[in-house]
Design an enzyme around this catalytic site. Structure first.
Site, PDB file in Angstrom:
ATOM      1  CB  THR A  74     -40.916  26.409  -7.133  1.00  0.00           C
ATOM      2  OG1 THR A  74     -42.058  26.856  -7.871  1.00  0.00           O
ATOM      3  CG2 THR A  74     -40.753  27.296  -5.898  1.00  0.00           C
ATOM      4  CG  HIS A  75     -42.108  23.074  -9.881  1.00  0.00           C
ATOM      5  ND1 HIS A  75     -42.312  21.774  -9.483  1.00  0.00           N
ATOM      6  CD2 HIS A  75     -42.821  23.840  -8.999  1.00  0.00           C
ATOM      7  CE1 HIS A  75     -43.129  21.752  -8.445  1.00  0.00           C
ATOM      8  NE2 HIS A  75     -43.446  23.002  -8.115  1.00  0.00           N
TER       9      HIS A  75
ATOM     10  CG  ASN B 211     -18.052  25.651 -23.349  1.00  0.00           C
ATOM     11  OD1 ASN B 211     -19.108  26.161 -23.709  1.00  0.00           O
ATOM     12  ND2 ASN B 211     -17.279  24.931 -24.150  1.00  0.00           N
TER      13      ASN B 211
ATOM     14  CG  ASN C 123      -3.757  -4.873  12.917  1.00  0.00           C
ATOM     15  OD1 ASN C 123      -3.231  -4.748  11.813  1.00  0.00           O
ATOM     16  ND2 ASN C 123      -4.124  -6.045  13.402  1.00  0.00           N
TER      17      ASN C 123
ATOM     18  CD  GLN D 186      -3.024  -2.365   2.113  1.00  0.00           C
ATOM     19  OE1 GLN D 186      -2.280  -2.617   3.049  1.00  0.00           O
ATOM     20  NE2 GLN D 186      -2.832  -2.864   0.904  1.00  0.00           N
TER      21      GLN D 186
ATOM     22  CE  LYS E 177      -4.186   2.921   5.285  1.00  0.00           C
ATOM     23  NZ  LYS E 177      -5.080   1.782   5.092  1.00  0.00           N
TER      24      LYS E 177
ATOM     25  CB  SER F  97      -0.933  -0.005   1.221  1.00  0.00           C
ATOM     26  OG  SER F  97      -0.191  -0.173   2.413  1.00  0.00           O
TER      27      SER F  97
ATOM     28  CE1 TYR G 108      -6.091  -3.369   8.947  1.00  0.00           C
ATOM     29  CE2 TYR G 108      -5.295  -5.589   8.550  1.00  0.00           C
ATOM     30  CZ  TYR G 108      -5.402  -4.274   8.164  1.00  0.00           C
ATOM     31  OH  TYR G 108      -4.829  -3.859   6.983  1.00  0.00           O
TER      32      TYR G 108
ATOM     33  CD  GLU H   4     -20.178  21.935 -18.493  1.00  0.00           C
ATOM     34  OE1 GLU H   4     -20.190  20.967 -19.261  1.00  0.00           O
ATOM     35  OE2 GLU H   4     -19.942  23.092 -18.879  1.00  0.00           O
TER      36      GLU H   4
HETATM   37  N1  ARG Z   1      -1.135  -1.317   5.165  1.00  0.00           N
HETATM   38  C1  ARG Z   1      -2.026  -1.844   6.132  1.00  0.00           C
HETATM   39  C2  ARG Z   1      -3.368  -1.113   6.026  1.00  0.00           C
HETATM   40  O1  ARG Z   1      -3.419  -0.120   5.418  1.00  0.00           O
HETATM   41  C3  ARG Z   1      -1.482  -1.667   7.506  1.00  0.00           C
HETATM   42  C4  ARG Z   1      -2.002  -2.618   8.505  1.00  0.00           C
HETATM   43  C5  ARG Z   1      -1.528  -3.985   8.229  1.00  0.00           C
HETATM   44  N2  ARG Z   1      -1.921  -4.913   9.223  1.00  0.00           N
HETATM   45  C6  ARG Z   1      -1.876  -6.229   9.043  1.00  0.00           C
HETATM   46  N3  ARG Z   1      -2.271  -6.965  10.040  1.00  0.00           N
HETATM   47  N4  ARG Z   1      -1.469  -6.763   7.945  1.00  0.00           N
HETATM   48  O2  ARG Z   1      -4.363  -1.531   6.547  1.00  0.00           O
END
Ligand code: ARG
Length: 457
Positions: free
Chosen positions: A154-155, A284, A109, A321, A324, A22, A316, A289
Site C-alpha cells: 500500500t502506498h 526496456n 441517418n 459523423q 466513427k 467520411s 441527426y 509503457e
Molecule cells: N457519413 C454520414 C455519417 O457518418 C452518414 C449520414 C449522413 N446523413 C446526412 N443527413 N448527411 O454520419
C-alpha cells in the site's frame, strides 16, 4: 454528381467535398452496410414496396459488390461522400433503375446508425474473446504461483505478504468485470434503428420486426427520433474500453516496476522487450509503457464522444459523423494492446527468489507479530504498539523480526515464546490468511475455481 444533386445548381466545391467526406474512415463498415442493405431490400420485396424480382436483383447485386470489394476488384472511390453513397452508386452503376430503388423508405441517418451498431457488435465479440483469453493466461500464471510469496503493497510501501497468484487473480477480477461490461453494452445496443428513416419514420408500410430479426437484433428501436440520434452505445463502449485500458495501464505500471533492477520480480522475454540505441545494457519494457500511454488516447476518444453529443438537438446532425474515428480508434487501440499484452504475459519469467527476498525485508509480518499476541489474549491495540516498538528496535539495530533474539521479545511481554518465529515466518503469514478472497493457497484456489466458472458461463 452527388446522389442528392437535385436541388443544387452547382457541383460541390472540391475542398468542401473532401472536408465533408467520411469514406476514408467509414469504408471499413462496407460489410455491415451491405448486410444492412440486403436486409432492407429483402424486407422491401416481402412487403411489396418493390417487386420480388427487384428485391432479388438488389440482394444479388449487393452480394457481388461485397465479393468484389473483398477480392480487391472493386476499390473505394476516395471522392465518394461516404461508404453508404459509394455502395448505392455502385449498385446503380451495375443495375440502373433497380439500384435506385434500394433507398426507398430509408435514410442515411438510420443507415449509418444501423451500420455502426452492426460493426461494433462484431468488434465487441472480438474484444470479448481477447479479454477472455487474457483472463485464461493470468489464471494459468496464478495456478503456477499459489506458493510464490511476494510483498503486497500500500502506498507502494511493503505492507503484508501475498502471493503472485493472489496478485494475478486481482487483475482477473477486473477483467471479468470488463467482460460483464462488454456484455451489457452489447446487450443494450442490440436494437435496430433501421426504419427510423431520416427522423420521422416513413409512410411506407415497412416491417421493422423483419429487418431487426434478419439482422440479429432483439427488437426494432421504439422511437424514430431516438433511433437516428442515439450514440449512447458508442459512449458506453468507449467507457468500457477506457476501463479495460485503465486496468491494462495499472498492470503495465506494475510490470514496468517489476522489470526494474530495483524490483527484478519478473523478466520479460527478449521478444517482448526493446533495447536502447546508446546504452548497451538496457532492456526496456516499451510495450507496457505504450499501453500506459495509449490509455490516454482511449480516454480522449471517450471524451470526444461525450463532448460531441452534449449540445446536439434532435435528431441527426453532421457532428455525429465524428463518432466513427473516435470509437474506431478506441476499438483498434484496445485490440492492439490486449493482443500484445497476452503473449508478453505468457512468456515472462517469474523471479520467485527476488519476490521472496523483498518480502523478507520491510517488516511485512509486523501485523502477524501483533496478531500472535492477540491470539494469546492481548487486546489488538496493545499488541500493535508492541509490534511497532519491536520494528523500530530492529530498524535501529539493522535486524529483522525473524532475527531478533527471543530475549528481546520477552522484554516487551512474556507472552512471547519460541513459537513466535514460526508465527511470523512468511510462509505461515501467507498460509494463515485463509479469509475468503485472501492470499492463502486455499483461498486463491477458490478464487481460481470461481473465475474459471465465470469464464465458462
Ligand atoms: N457519413 C454520414 C455519417 O457518418 C452518414 C449520414 C449522413 N446523413 C446526412 N443527413 N448527411 O454520419
Amino acid at each position: 454528381m452527388a446522389l442528392w444533386a437535385g436541388r443544387f445548381s452547382k457541383e460541390i466545391d472540391e475542398t468542401v467535398n473532401a472536408f465533408n467526406s467520411s469514406i476514408a474512415f467509414d469504408a471499413r463498415m462496407y460489410k455491415h452496410d451491405i448486410q444492412g442493405s440486403i436486409a432492407h431490400a429483402t424486407m422491401l420485396g416481402q412487403c411489396g414496396i418493390i417487386t420480388e424480382e427487384d428485391s432479388r436483383i438488389l440482394v444479388k447485386g449487393l452480394g457481388e459488390i461485397l465479393e468484389d470489394i473483398e477480392s480487391g476488384k472493386l476499390e473505394f472511390d476516395p471522392t465518394a461522400e461516404d461508404i453508404h453513397m459509394f455502395i448505392e452508386a455502385e449498385l446503380t452503376k451495375r443495375y440502373g433503375d433497380v439500384g435506385k430503388r434500394l433507398h426507398t423508405s430509408r435514410s442515411r441517418n438510420d443507415q449509418v446508425a444501423l451500420d455502426l451498431r452492426l460493426y461494433l457488435r462484431d468488434e465487441i465479440a472480438e474484444i470479448r474473446g481477447m479479454v477472455h483469453k487474457l483472463c485464461q493466461v493470468l489464471i494459468g500464471l496464478a495456478e503456477k504461483h499459489t506458493e510464490t510469496v511476494m510483498p503486497g503493497y500500500t502506498h507502494l510501501q511493503r505492507a503484508q505478504p501475498i502471493t503472485f497468484a493472489h496478485h494475478m487473480m486481482a487483475y482477473v477480477q477486473m477483467f471479468l468485470r470488463d467482460l460483464g461490461r462488454l456484455d451489457d453494452t452489447a446487450k443494450r445496443m442490440n436494437v435496430c434503428p433501421l426504419g427510423s428513416g431520416a427522423l420521422a419514420g416513413t409512410t411506407y408500410h415497412i416491417d421493422r420486426e423483419l429487418t431487426a430479426s434478419l439482422l440479429g437484433f432483439d427488437a426494432p428501436m421504439s422511437n424514430s427520433l431516438d433511433g437516428v440520434s442515439d450514440r449512447d452505445y458508442c459512449i458506453e463502449l468507449a467507457n468500457t474500453l477506457s476501463l479495460i485500458m485503465m486496468h491494462l495501464s495499472r498492470f503495465s505500471k506494475e510490470v514496468i516496476l517489476w522489470c526494474s533492477w530495483e524490483f527484478k520480480f519478473i523478466e520479460l522475454d527478449d521478444a517482448y522487450a526493446t533495447g536502447s540505441s546508446i546504452m548497451p545494457q538496457k532492456k526496456n519494457p516499451d510495450i507496457t509503457e505504450l499501453i500506459r500511454g495509449k490509455t490516454a488516447r482511449v480516454y480522449g476518444d471517450l471524451n470526444t464522444l461525450l463532448t460531441m453529443m452534449k449540445g446536439l438537438p434532435l435528431a441527426y446532425n453532421k457532428d455525429m459523423q465524428e463518432d466513427k474515428e473516435a470509437i474506431f480508434d478506441a476499438v483498434d487501440t484496445v485490440k492492439l494492446c490486449v493482443k500484445t499484452f497476452i503473449p508478453m504475459m505468457e512468456t515472462l519469467t517469474v523471479n520467485a527468489e527476488n519476490m521472496r527476498a523483498a518480502a523478507a525485508k520491510g517488516f511485512i509480518n509486523a501485523t502477524d507479530c501483533a496478531d500472535y499476541l492477540v491470539k494469546k489474549g492481548m487486546p489488538f491495540r496493545d499488541a500493535y504498539k508492541i509490534s511497532g516498538t519491536l520494528v523500530a528496535q530492529c530498524i535501529a539495530e539493522g535486524r529483522t523480526l525473524e532475527t531478533l533474539p527471543l530475549s528481546e521479545y520477552q522484554k516487551m511481554t512474556d507472552l512471547f515464546t519460541e513459537d513466535v518465529y514460526e508465527a511470523i515466518s512468511l510462509e505461515t503469514c501467507v498460509r494463515g490468511r485463509v479469509s475468503q478472497g485472501g492470499p492463502s493457497p486455499e483461498a486463491v484456489a477458490v478464487q481460481i475455481a470461481l473465475a474459471k466458472q465465470q469464464l465458462e458461463a
